[in-house]
Design an enzyme around this catalytic site. Structure first.
Site, PDB file in Angstrom:
ATOM      1  N   ASP A 188     213.537 132.617 -29.716  1.00 32.49           N
ATOM      2  CA  ASP A 188     213.884 132.341 -31.116  1.00 32.49           C
ATOM      3  C   ASP A 188     215.062 131.358 -31.153  1.00 32.49           C
ATOM      4  O   ASP A 188     216.106 131.607 -30.568  1.00 32.49           O
ATOM      5  CB  ASP A 188     214.266 133.690 -31.751  1.00 32.49           C
ATOM      6  N   HIS A 362     219.180 136.620 -36.730  1.00 32.07           N
ATOM      7  CA  HIS A 362     218.793 135.786 -35.579  1.00 32.07           C
ATOM      8  C   HIS A 362     219.954 135.622 -34.599  1.00 32.07           C
ATOM      9  O   HIS A 362     221.117 135.597 -34.995  1.00 32.07           O
ATOM     10  CB  HIS A 362     218.329 134.407 -36.062  1.00 32.07           C
TER      11      HIS A 362
END
Length: 549
Positions: A188, A362
């Site tokens: 990610d 994130h």
């Protein structure tokens, strides 16, 4: 073994990747993206499924990492075309069921609940689920065991040592796989530009503690992402401790909260959540509203409140409003507009990042480096992000000692192929975006979008004339109808001159013996377009209509 991204590279959202080995394929995630400002009238953007449809006999299943729209949003559109088994954790399956019910697909869908550390066979490959932390519970990363080696796909993740619910990210398992040898890491990259670590979700709870104390005597309205169940849990905990009732607004918010409560991911004491219609029975200072609209979406509950168009809520100076989310890139101006309107209504609005009312789901740079150091991959493929995020993620890999030749920054449609020794892009498959407008899927293409933009920018002129076919005489017109170009009553002179030009063009075509309607229409369009551009420097869309009697 081939890795084929069909979405989620060089863009935010629409995540979808195909893994293929021999005669077997499976899919990781099936998300959507929301339309840009250059897509007027479009509701959703989904990936192009052509490659999957062409190889449907090889597809063994779809694996979903977590329940966010950019990972599950287009699943219903794919399952309408191909009935493939779906594997996901319990909450994710609960959210998928809600989507499939809307599309009347529940009867035929094959949904399978999995748990972290479980492995599912996909032909000659196997997928192992690994717990990760994210802004929604039950998120997992994947270890994909293939004949070429182990590929790790982090899904959306961060490292949170004090999560609100569920366990800490399973760093031990990532380390064990690293010791066995990892062929490739797909990580990610959404926050790859940000140094340091992502703060724990608990810091938001501490901020709420202070803000609830400041809001004494006022009604509290909190806008956040519907899927951020950890955040909603903290809001409910604060409401209970400050003796307030909670009302929930927004369809997606209601759906997610009811699913999370049903499955035990939200713990809400009896009687805390009240119905919208009974809200007026309580004094404002005893109420907390949880609502959608943290991104300034035009139809969301918070935007309707700000514009004074909400049937149940009117904003007053007795409101204390917390926007508990950062604007997604591109949404800043919508959020600013909503904040301005709420402030004009006299409310106090907390939206600045200085208050710690939002943390990301994130990983920042140090967490991405941590996963790299645990897994020690031979190859690195950054995923989930625009090109700038992928580049930053690649730079982190170089700093961790991964050679540049072993880092692949792909594009959607690339076929990234490896034999366990080398890796490279060996081809392309059909990939891209499919636009959903109402019930139409894919019927709005680039030409329709171009026309919509043209209409939006310069407006439309319709020219109508009636002609007798035998003699070629003009019976009526040419008349001009204008929409979105100029206000006709204030431009009578220009319109009259335009009619004269059209009449002369039509007469010269007819007297010259031209009876091909397309040629006549082109002549009318060209002569009017030249005149209007000379007068206004605008290029409206011109539609000539000729009736023949």
């Amino acid at each position: 073994m081939k890795i084929i991204p069909l979405g989620g590279l060089n863009e935010i959202g629409k995540n979808m990747t195909v893994f293929e080995c021999g005669n077997d394929m499976f899919i990781v995630d099936c998300g959507l993206a929301f339309p840009d400002s250059d897509m007027p009238g479009v509701d959703l953007v989904i990936p192009d499924f052509s490659y999957v449809e062409q190889n449907i006999s090889k597809v063994r299943g779809i694996v979903i990492t977590h329940g966010h729209e950019d990972h599950i949003g287009s699943l219903a559109y794919l399952l309408k075309k191909c009935n493939i088994p779906v594997y996901a954790t319990r909450l994710t399956i609960g959210l998928i069921e809600g989507k499939l019910k809307e599309h009347n697909l529940m009867g035929q869908a094959k949904l399978n609940v999995v748990t972290p550390r479980q492995t599912v066979k996909m032909g000659c490959m196997a997928v192992e689920f690994i717990r990760v932390n994210h802004s929604i519970p039950d998120a997992v990363g994947l270890a994909i065991h293939t004949p070429a080696g182990i590929v790790i796909h982090t899904g959306d993740f961060k490292v949170d040592f004090t999560p609100i619910e569920g366990g800490i990210i399973d760093l031990a398992r990532f380390g064990e796989l690293g010791n066995r040898g990892v062929l490739a890491l797909m990580s990610d990259s959404t926050n790859a530009e940000r140094p340091g670590h992502t703060a724990s979700e608990r810091t938001v709870g501490e901020s709420f503690e202070k803000l609830f104390a400041k809001a004494e005597g006022k009604r509290i309205i909190i806008a956040t992402f519907a899927s951020n169940i950890h955040r909603i849990q903290q809001i409910i905990n604060k409401a209970v401790s400050s003796d307030r009732k909670v009302a929930v607004f927004g369809r997606s918010m209601l759906n997610v909260i009811s699913t999370a409560m049903e499955l035990g991911y939200l713990s809400v004491p009896e009687g805390v959540i009240i119905d919208i219609d009974t809200m007026n029975k309580y004094p404002p200072e005893k109420i907390v509203l949880i609502t959608t609209g943290s991104q300034g979406e035009p139809m969301s509950a918070l935007t309707r409140m700000a514009m004074n168009e909400h049937r149940s809520v009117t904003i007053t100076p007795m409101d204390y409003i917390i926007i508990s989310a950062n604007p997604i890139p591109g949404n800043e101006k919508y959020v600013t507009k909503v904040v301005n309107e709420l402030l004009k209504a006299g409310a106090e609005v907390i939206y600045e990042s200085m208050y710690d009312v939002h943390v990301s789901g994130h990983a920042c740079q140090e967490e991405i480096k941590l996963i790299m150091s645990l897994t020690r991959p031979r190859f690195f493929i950054p995923v989930h992000g625009e090109y700038k995020h992928l580049k930053k993620s690649a730079a982190l890999a170089y700093s961790m000692g991964i050679p540049e030749s072993n880092v692949i920054i792909g594009s959607i449609g690339d076929v990234i192929e490896t034999d366990g020794v080398n890796i490279g892009v060996t081809g392309k498959v059909q990939a891209g975006r499919v636009l959903v407008d109402g019930l139409g899927v894919g019927d709005v293409g680039s030409i329709v979008l171009r026309d919509r933009k043209h209409l939006a920018e310069d407006g439309l002129i319709v020219v109508v004339a009636t002609i007798e076919s035998e003699s070629g005489t003009i019976l009526a017109g040419p008349d001009i109808l204008s929409r979105g170009f100029v206000y006709v009553r204030e431009n009578e002179e220009m319109m009259e001159a335009a009619r004269d030009i059209l009449r002369k063009t039509l007469e010269s075509c007819l007297s010259g013996g031209v009876r091909d309607w397309n040629s006549i229409k082109s002549g009318l369009r060209d002569s009017l377009s030249d005149y209007i551009y000379m007068k206004t420097k605008r290029n409206p869309m011109i539609l000539p209509i000729i009736e023949e009697i």
